[in-house]
Design a protein around this motif. Structure first.
Motif, PDB file in Angstrom:
ATOM      1  N   ARG A  74      -2.807  -9.056   7.587  1.00 57.73           N
ATOM      2  CA  ARG A  74      -3.851  -9.986   8.021  1.00 57.73           C
ATOM      3  C   ARG A  74      -5.068  -9.900   7.105  1.00 57.73           C
ATOM      4  O   ARG A  74      -5.614 -10.911   6.681  1.00 57.73           O
ATOM      5  CB  ARG A  74      -4.254  -9.689   9.465  1.00 57.73           C
ATOM      6  CG  ARG A  74      -5.211 -10.719  10.035  1.00 57.73           C
ATOM      7  CD  ARG A  74      -5.558 -10.452  11.477  1.00 57.73           C
ATOM      8  NE  ARG A  74      -4.351 -10.306  12.274  1.00 57.73           N
ATOM      9  CZ  ARG A  74      -4.233  -9.447  13.277  1.00 57.73           C
ATOM     10  NH1 ARG A  74      -5.213  -8.647  13.602  1.00 57.73           N
ATOM     11  NH2 ARG A  74      -3.116  -9.379  13.970  1.00 57.73           N
ATOM     12  N   GLY A  75      -5.499  -8.695   6.790  1.00 59.59           N
ATOM     13  CA  GLY A  75      -6.635  -8.513   5.884  1.00 59.59           C
ATOM     14  C   GLY A  75      -6.341  -9.042   4.495  1.00 59.59           C
ATOM     15  O   GLY A  75      -7.186  -9.689   3.872  1.00 59.59           O
ATOM     16  N   LEU A  76      -5.138  -8.801   4.006  1.00 53.53           N
ATOM     17  CA  LEU A  76      -4.744  -9.289   2.685  1.00 53.53           C
ATOM     18  C   LEU A  76      -4.747 -10.810   2.662  1.00 53.53           C
ATOM     19  O   LEU A  76      -5.287 -11.426   1.735  1.00 53.53           O
ATOM     20  CB  LEU A  76      -3.362  -8.751   2.321  1.00 53.53           C
ATOM     21  CG  LEU A  76      -2.812  -9.165   0.963  1.00 53.53           C
ATOM     22  CD1 LEU A  76      -3.674  -8.616  -0.164  1.00 53.53           C
ATOM     23  CD2 LEU A  76      -1.384  -8.694   0.811  1.00 53.53           C
ATOM     24  N   ASN A  77      -4.178 -11.434   3.689  1.00 52.11           N
ATOM     25  CA  ASN A  77      -4.141 -12.898   3.745  1.00 52.11           C
ATOM     26  C   ASN A  77      -5.537 -13.491   3.824  1.00 52.11           C
ATOM     27  O   ASN A  77      -5.822 -14.508   3.194  1.00 52.11           O
ATOM     28  CB  ASN A  77      -3.292 -13.371   4.918  1.00 52.11           C
ATOM     29  CG  ASN A  77      -1.817 -13.132   4.671  1.00 52.11           C
ATOM     30  OD1 ASN A  77      -1.373 -13.081   3.540  1.00 52.11           O
ATOM     31  ND2 ASN A  77      -1.067 -12.967   5.731  1.00 52.11           N
ATOM     32  N   ARG A  78      -6.424 -12.880   4.581  1.00 49.13           N
ATOM     33  CA  ARG A  78      -7.802 -13.373   4.652  1.00 49.13           C
ATOM     34  C   ARG A  78      -8.484 -13.261   3.298  1.00 49.13           C
ATOM     35  O   ARG A  78      -9.231 -14.150   2.895  1.00 49.13           O
ATOM     36  CB  ARG A  78      -8.592 -12.617   5.715  1.00 49.13           C
ATOM     37  CG  ARG A  78      -8.235 -13.040   7.111  1.00 49.13           C
ATOM     38  CD  ARG A  78      -9.089 -12.376   8.138  1.00 49.13           C
ATOM     39  NE  ARG A  78      -8.671 -12.806   9.465  1.00 49.13           N
ATOM     40  CZ  ARG A  78      -8.955 -12.178  10.561  1.00 49.13           C
ATOM     41  NH1 ARG A  78      -9.688 -11.071  10.536  1.00 49.13           N
ATOM     42  NH2 ARG A  78      -8.532 -12.640  11.719  1.00 49.13           N
ATOM     43  N   GLY A  79      -8.248 -12.176   2.600  1.00 49.49           N
ATOM     44  CA  GLY A  79      -8.828 -12.005   1.268  1.00 49.49           C
ATOM     45  C   GLY A  79      -8.296 -13.036   0.288  1.00 49.49           C
ATOM     46  O   GLY A  79      -9.041 -13.602  -0.503  1.00 49.49           O
TER      47      GLY A  79
ATOM     48  N   ARG B  89      -7.079 -16.000   1.069  1.00 45.06           N
ATOM     49  CA  ARG B  89      -7.645 -17.306   1.443  1.00 45.06           C
ATOM     50  C   ARG B  89      -9.085 -17.427   0.975  1.00 45.06           C
ATOM     51  O   ARG B  89      -9.502 -18.486   0.497  1.00 45.06           O
ATOM     52  CB  ARG B  89      -7.549 -17.525   2.951  1.00 45.06           C
ATOM     53  CG  ARG B  89      -6.180 -17.999   3.392  1.00 45.06           C
ATOM     54  CD  ARG B  89      -6.216 -18.528   4.801  1.00 45.06           C
ATOM     55  NE  ARG B  89      -6.754 -17.567   5.735  1.00 45.06           N
ATOM     56  CZ  ARG B  89      -6.039 -16.741   6.483  1.00 45.06           C
ATOM     57  NH1 ARG B  89      -4.728 -16.776   6.422  1.00 45.06           N
ATOM     58  NH2 ARG B  89      -6.610 -15.896   7.305  1.00 45.06           N
TER      59      ARG B  89
ATOM     60  N   GLU C 285       0.855  -1.193   0.000  1.00 47.37           N
ATOM     61  CA  GLU C 285       0.000   0.000   0.000  1.00 47.37           C
ATOM     62  C   GLU C 285       0.884   1.233   0.000  1.00 47.37           C
ATOM     63  O   GLU C 285       2.063   1.160   0.296  1.00 47.37           O
ATOM     64  CB  GLU C 285      -0.882  -0.026   1.249  1.00 47.37           C
ATOM     65  CG  GLU C 285      -1.937   1.049   1.305  1.00 47.37           C
ATOM     66  CD  GLU C 285      -2.891   1.006   0.121  1.00 47.37           C
ATOM     67  OE1 GLU C 285      -2.724   1.861  -0.773  1.00 47.37           O
ATOM     68  OE2 GLU C 285      -3.776   0.147   0.080  1.00 47.37           O
TER      69      GLU C 285
ATOM     70  N   LEU D 108      -1.818  -5.426  10.438  1.00 44.97           N
ATOM     71  CA  LEU D 108      -3.257  -5.334  10.201  1.00 44.97           C
ATOM     72  C   LEU D 108      -3.568  -5.460   8.720  1.00 44.97           C
ATOM     73  O   LEU D 108      -4.469  -6.191   8.315  1.00 44.97           O
ATOM     74  CB  LEU D 108      -3.807  -4.016  10.752  1.00 44.97           C
ATOM     75  CG  LEU D 108      -3.674  -3.823  12.259  1.00 44.97           C
ATOM     76  CD1 LEU D 108      -4.100  -2.411  12.650  1.00 44.97           C
ATOM     77  CD2 LEU D 108      -4.469  -4.875  13.004  1.00 44.97           C
ATOM     78  N   TYR D 109      -2.798  -4.753   7.902  1.00 44.89           N
ATOM     79  CA  TYR D 109      -2.994  -4.829   6.455  1.00 44.89           C
ATOM     80  C   TYR D 109      -2.683  -6.239   5.955  1.00 44.89           C
ATOM     81  O   TYR D 109      -3.432  -6.811   5.170  1.00 44.89           O
ATOM     82  CB  TYR D 109      -2.121  -3.802   5.746  1.00 44.89           C
ATOM     83  CG  TYR D 109      -2.395  -3.757   4.263  1.00 44.89           C
ATOM     84  CD1 TYR D 109      -3.418  -2.953   3.769  1.00 44.89           C
ATOM     85  CD2 TYR D 109      -1.671  -4.527   3.376  1.00 44.89           C
ATOM     86  CE1 TYR D 109      -3.697  -2.918   2.408  1.00 44.89           C
ATOM     87  CE2 TYR D 109      -1.941  -4.507   2.021  1.00 44.89           C
ATOM     88  CZ  TYR D 109      -2.950  -3.699   1.548  1.00 44.89           C
ATOM     89  OH  TYR D 109      -3.230  -3.676   0.212  1.00 44.89           O
TER      90      TYR D 109
END
Length: 100
Positions: A70-75, A77, A50, A67-68
């Motif tokens: 974690r969100g990227l990895n969840r997306g 997955r 980013e 935080l970024y």
């Protein structure tokens, strides 16, 4: 408001402070037009994540990075799960016998 124009010494100081904070995040200069005053936030593999303002503190980047990520990895997955579900559907549909 004055926009800070990032340079190599700023990036070096910023990254040194991130290392002191035990953050695997790093920043780099951007060459993308229209992003004057921004740094590229990158992960430990040098992948772009980013843009962040050059005025941001290394402490803020060290907090934002996990935080970024974690969100990227969840997306990612979620996308992988959807792709596998589609593949299972297609394989199942292709393997299903047809009745004439």
């Amino acid at each position: 408001m004055t926009i800070t124009i990032p340079d190599d010494p700023l990036v070096a100081r910023f990254n040194a402070r991130l290392a002191e904070l035990n953050s695997s995040a790093r920043v780099a200069l951007t060459r993308i037009a229209g992003h004057t005053g921004m740094l590229e936030l990158r992960d430990d593999a040098e992948n772009f994540l980013e843009f962040i303002p050059a005025e941001a503190s290394p402490e803020m980047a060290a907090i934002a990075f996990p935080l970024y990520a974690r969100g990227l990895n969840r997306g990612v997955r979620a996308g992988e799960d959807a792709a596998w579900a589609k593949l299972r559907y297609l394989i199942g549909a292709a393997a299903a016998p047809t009745h004439c």
